[in-house]
Structures are given as structure tokens and as C-alpha cells.
Motif scaffolding. Structure first.
Motif, PDB file in Angstrom:
ATOM      1  N   PRO A 137       0.622  -1.165   0.014  1.00 29.33           N
ATOM      2  CA  PRO A 137      -0.157   0.116   0.212  1.00 29.33           C
ATOM      3  C   PRO A 137       0.913   1.275  -0.001  1.00 29.33           C
ATOM      4  O   PRO A 137       1.692   1.372   0.669  1.00 29.33           O
ATOM      5  CB  PRO A 137      -0.700  -0.228   1.347  1.00 29.33           C
ATOM      6  N   ALA A 138       0.514   2.267  -0.819  1.00 30.85           N
ATOM      7  CA  ALA A 138       1.340   3.604  -0.943  1.00 30.85           C
ATOM      8  C   ALA A 138       1.439   4.033   0.418  1.00 30.85           C
ATOM      9  O   ALA A 138       2.211   5.015   0.638  1.00 30.85           O
ATOM     10  CB  ALA A 138       0.654   4.610  -2.040  1.00 30.85           C
ATOM     11  N   ALA A 139       0.471   4.003   1.370  1.00 27.69           N
ATOM     12  CA  ALA A 139       0.156   4.572   2.554  1.00 27.69           C
ATOM     13  C   ALA A 139       1.199   3.998   3.341  1.00 27.69           C
ATOM     14  O   ALA A 139       1.440   4.551   4.615  1.00 27.69           O
ATOM     15  CB  ALA A 139      -1.063   4.524   3.108  1.00 27.69           C
ATOM     16  N   ALA A 150      -0.801   8.735  -0.493  1.00 30.66           N
ATOM     17  CA  ALA A 150      -0.659   8.202   0.784  1.00 30.66           C
ATOM     18  C   ALA A 150      -1.922   8.311   1.454  1.00 30.66           C
ATOM     19  O   ALA A 150      -2.205   7.216   2.347  1.00 30.66           O
ATOM     20  CB  ALA A 150       0.334   9.190   1.422  1.00 30.66           C
ATOM     21  N   LEU A 151      -2.927   9.153   1.341  1.00 27.08           N
ATOM     22  CA  LEU A 151      -4.424   9.172   1.628  1.00 27.08           C
ATOM     23  C   LEU A 151      -5.176   8.190   1.112  1.00 27.08           C
ATOM     24  O   LEU A 151      -6.262   7.914   1.650  1.00 27.08           O
ATOM     25  CB  LEU A 151      -4.716  10.552   1.511  1.00 27.08           C
ATOM     26  N   GLU A 152      -4.926   7.796  -0.108  1.00 27.10           N
ATOM     27  CA  GLU A 152      -5.933   6.903  -0.739  1.00 27.10           C
ATOM     28  C   GLU A 152      -5.464   5.199  -0.357  1.00 27.10           C
ATOM     29  O   GLU A 152      -4.254   4.837  -0.679  1.00 27.10           O
ATOM     30  CB  GLU A 152      -5.695   6.875  -2.492  1.00 27.10           C
ATOM     31  N   LYS A 153      -6.577   4.775   0.488  1.00 24.77           N
ATOM     32  CA  LYS A 153      -6.314   3.448   0.883  1.00 24.77           C
ATOM     33  C   LYS A 153      -5.952   2.309  -0.111  1.00 24.77           C
ATOM     34  O   LYS A 153      -5.371   1.245  -0.068  1.00 24.77           O
ATOM     35  CB  LYS A 153      -7.347   2.828   1.665  1.00 24.77           C
ATOM     36  N   GLU A 154      -6.678   2.600  -1.425  1.00 23.80           N
ATOM     37  CA  GLU A 154      -6.425   1.590  -2.553  1.00 23.80           C
ATOM     38  C   GLU A 154      -5.193   1.742  -3.428  1.00 23.80           C
ATOM     39  O   GLU A 154      -4.892   0.869  -4.281  1.00 23.80           O
ATOM     40  CB  GLU A 154      -7.747   1.413  -3.128  1.00 23.80           C
ATOM     41  N   GLU A 155      -4.505   2.984  -3.168  1.00 29.50           N
ATOM     42  CA  GLU A 155      -3.255   3.007  -4.112  1.00 29.50           C
ATOM     43  C   GLU A 155      -2.223   2.044  -3.816  1.00 29.50           C
ATOM     44  O   GLU A 155      -1.821   2.064  -2.535  1.00 29.50           O
ATOM     45  CB  GLU A 155      -2.794   4.556  -3.831  1.00 29.50           C
ATOM     46  N   GLU A 156      -1.424   1.512  -4.625  1.00 31.17           N
ATOM     47  CA  GLU A 156      -0.504   0.518  -4.328  1.00 31.17           C
ATOM     48  C   GLU A 156       0.663   0.643  -5.274  1.00 31.17           C
ATOM     49  O   GLU A 156       0.633   1.215  -6.207  1.00 31.17           O
ATOM     50  CB  GLU A 156      -0.961  -0.795  -4.612  1.00 31.17           C
ATOM     51  N   VAL A 157       1.755   0.291  -4.641  1.00 36.14           N
ATOM     52  CA  VAL A 157       3.190   0.263  -5.204  1.00 36.14           C
ATOM     53  C   VAL A 157       3.248  -0.975  -5.681  1.00 36.14           C
ATOM     54  O   VAL A 157       3.143  -2.043  -4.663  1.00 36.14           O
ATOM     55  CB  VAL A 157       4.180   0.415  -4.398  1.00 36.14           C
ATOM     56  N   MET A 158       3.756  -1.395  -6.913  1.00 36.19           N
ATOM     57  CA  MET A 158       3.949  -2.844  -7.459  1.00 36.19           C
ATOM     58  C   MET A 158       5.419  -2.877  -7.975  1.00 36.19           C
ATOM     59  O   MET A 158       5.740  -2.013  -8.696  1.00 36.19           O
ATOM     60  CB  MET A 158       2.847  -3.226  -8.642  1.00 36.19           C
TER      61      MET A 158
END
Length: 289
Positions: free
Chosen positions: A161-163, A257-265
Motif C-alpha cells: 500500500p502506498a500509505a 498516501a491518503l488513498e487506501k487503495e493506491e498501491e506500489v507494485m
């Protein structure tokens, strides 16, 4: 100006250490953990301000309490101040999520570092359960590492997760690996590629080679540069004797960082299909540059 006036002016000069502790703490909180520790040696008033919770609260990530609560070892020591919490989190990795993820802070900046163990990664299983062997390793931070027994197509993926990373910070992702004592196969051809993507958008892509071998490169390409500068990234040996390959770089902004669904892959892939074995995967790490 007479002597009396000069004396009065000198008496009215305010020194830094004469400022209220709250003012000093506010200034020190705008510096860095290293600078705060250095300022603590200036005077007793600076030391009190530099060790205050107001300063170290600015250096700790907002979710540091959650990290401590997720610690799976149950060995969190008594922490009497936020400076103690910072020092504990920056002096070693805290294993969370049933021990399959490690989190710690970069000492100089306080940025979060994350390591995803092999158990948290997606590994190829094109030859069934016999593709990988899960085994303890004396140099690993985790209970098990993954050793490649045999496969033809090799792709490794990791998601985070980006967060979980610190906003407004430049990061690099690293594949932490080694090879089996009994040898390896298919890891020396320069047909390997890493990709780092944020929010579905590729941030970087690089040609790499986990086990560089000029003879193998010559066979693969037909020619080989004698100076080794072929644009292919090579691994580095770490102090803990693991090897690491930089997979690419990324940056997380506040909105991500605030978006819970944003991901780093991140991914590692060998582009050609041929037999491969002997690769040991310990983790994928994200560390500030």
C-alpha cells in the motif's frame, strides 16, 4: 552612547538558550533527528528541548503507535518518551503481520522503511509445488526464505500500500537475494527486467542481471563489452552478506498516501523461457534514497 547605556543594551540581549523550552523545541522540530541530537550537547536548556516529545513527535511517522502494536514478537521494551520510540524503531526492524513484513525508520530522516518477505511476494508455480522450497536461512530476518528448485518462466511480484511509505520521500526498491551453495542455473543471462509502478503507472523499468557473467552475456548477445558498461544493472553485496538489486525508484505524494487503495507494485522478470534454479529470495525492500 555612554557607558551606562551600553551596559543596559548588553543586558537586554537575549541569548538562544534564554528562550523558553517550547520555542527551542519548535525550532529543533524543523531540523532533523541528527541535528536535534547534536544540539542537545550545546547547553542544558538545549538538551531539555532536544529530548522533548514535541521535537520527536515531528520525526516519528503518524502511525508509529500502530506499528508498535502490530509487532509480532511481543518484545516491545518500555518506551518512556517519543525519543525512545524513535531510537527503538530506527535501531532495528520490527516484524509485523505475523512476521512476514519488517518495518523500521531511517535514522537520519525518520522515513519508514519496509521489507516484504518472500512469503509476501507472488512467485511462479509453473512446475507445481516443486518450483520453490521454503526453508529457514541463518542470515534471514524472517522465518523462511524461498529457494528456486526449478522453473522455466520466472516472474516475481510484490505489492505494498502506498500509505505504508512516507509521503514526499524518494524511495528505491531492492530485491534481496542470494544463490544456493550447490550452484545456480539460468541467472546469468542479461535478459532480466525490473519494473516499479505506483498507482498502476510505471515509475521506472530497468534491464538487470542477478549473477553477471561475461561469458554467458557473450553467448546471449553474441558480443560482450569488455568494460561491462552495457546498460545492465548489477547487484551489490550488503553488509549482511545478502546481495541486493535496485529495481527502480519511486516517490509517494500526499494524495497517494491518503488513498487506501493506491498501491506500489514491483516486479522482476526473466524474459526468456529456459531452465532456472538456485535463486534464493529473502525479501523486497523499500528504503529512502
Amino acid at each position: 552612547m555612554d557607558t551606562a547605556s551600553t551596559a543596559t543594551a548588553e543586558e537586554e540581549v537575549t541569548r538562544l538558550e534564554d528562550l523558553p523550552e517550547s520555542c527551542l523545541a519548535h525550532v529543533l522540530a524543523l531540523t532533523s533527528p541528527r541535528d536535534a541530537c547534536r544540539c542537545a550537547t550545546v547547553s542544558p536548556s538545549f538538551r531539555e528541548a532536544a529530548e522533548s516529545d514535541a521535537v520527536w513527535d515531528r520525526f516519528l511517522p503518524p502511525d508509529y503507535r500502530a506499528i508498535l502494536l502490530r509487532c509480532c514478537s511481543g518484545r516491545t521494551p518500555p518506551l518512556s518518551s517519543k525519543k525512545d520510540a524513535y531510537l527503538w524503531l530506527s535501531n532495528g526492524a520490527v516484524r509485523v503481520d505475523e512476521g512476514d513484513t519488517a518495518v523500521w525508520l531511517a535514522k537520519e530522516s525518520g522515513a519508514k522503511c519496509v521489507a516484504l518477505s518472500a512469503r509476501k511476494l507472488s512467485l511462479p508455480w509453473d512446475d507445481g509445488e516443486f518450483s520453490w522450497r521454503w526453508t529457514p536461512h541463518p542470515r534471514s530476518r524472517f522465518a523462511e526464505v524461498a529457494q528456486l528448485v526449478h522453473c522455466t518462466g520466472l516472474e516475481i511480484y510484490g505489492r505494498l500500500p502506498a500509505a505504508a511509505l512516507t509521503p514526499r520521500t524518494d524511495y528505491a526498491a531492492y530485491l534481496v537475494f542470494d544463490v544456493a551453495d550447490e550452484g545456480h542455473r539460468g541467472l546469468s543471462f542479461p535478459d532480466q527486467e525490473t519494473t516499479v509502478a505506483v498507482g498502476g503507472r510505471a515509475a521506472s523499468r530497468h534491464a538487470v542481471c542477478l549473477r553477471p557473467d561475461d561469458d554467458e552475456a557473450c553467448k546471449f548477445r553474441g558480443v560482450a563489452r569488455a568494460d561491462g558498461h552495457d546498460g545492465v544493472r548489477r547487484p551489490a553485496r550488503r553488509e549482511d552478506r545478502w546481495a541486493e538489486m535496485e529495481m527502480g525508484r519511486l516517490r509517494i505524494d500526499e494524495a497517494m498516501a491518503l488513498e487506501k487503495e493506491e498501491e506500489v507494485m514491483v516486479s522482476f522478470e526473466v524474459l526468456e523461457w529456459y531452465p532456472k534454479r538456485g535463486l534464493i529470495i529473502e525479501a523486497v525492500e523499500f528504503r529512502p534514497v
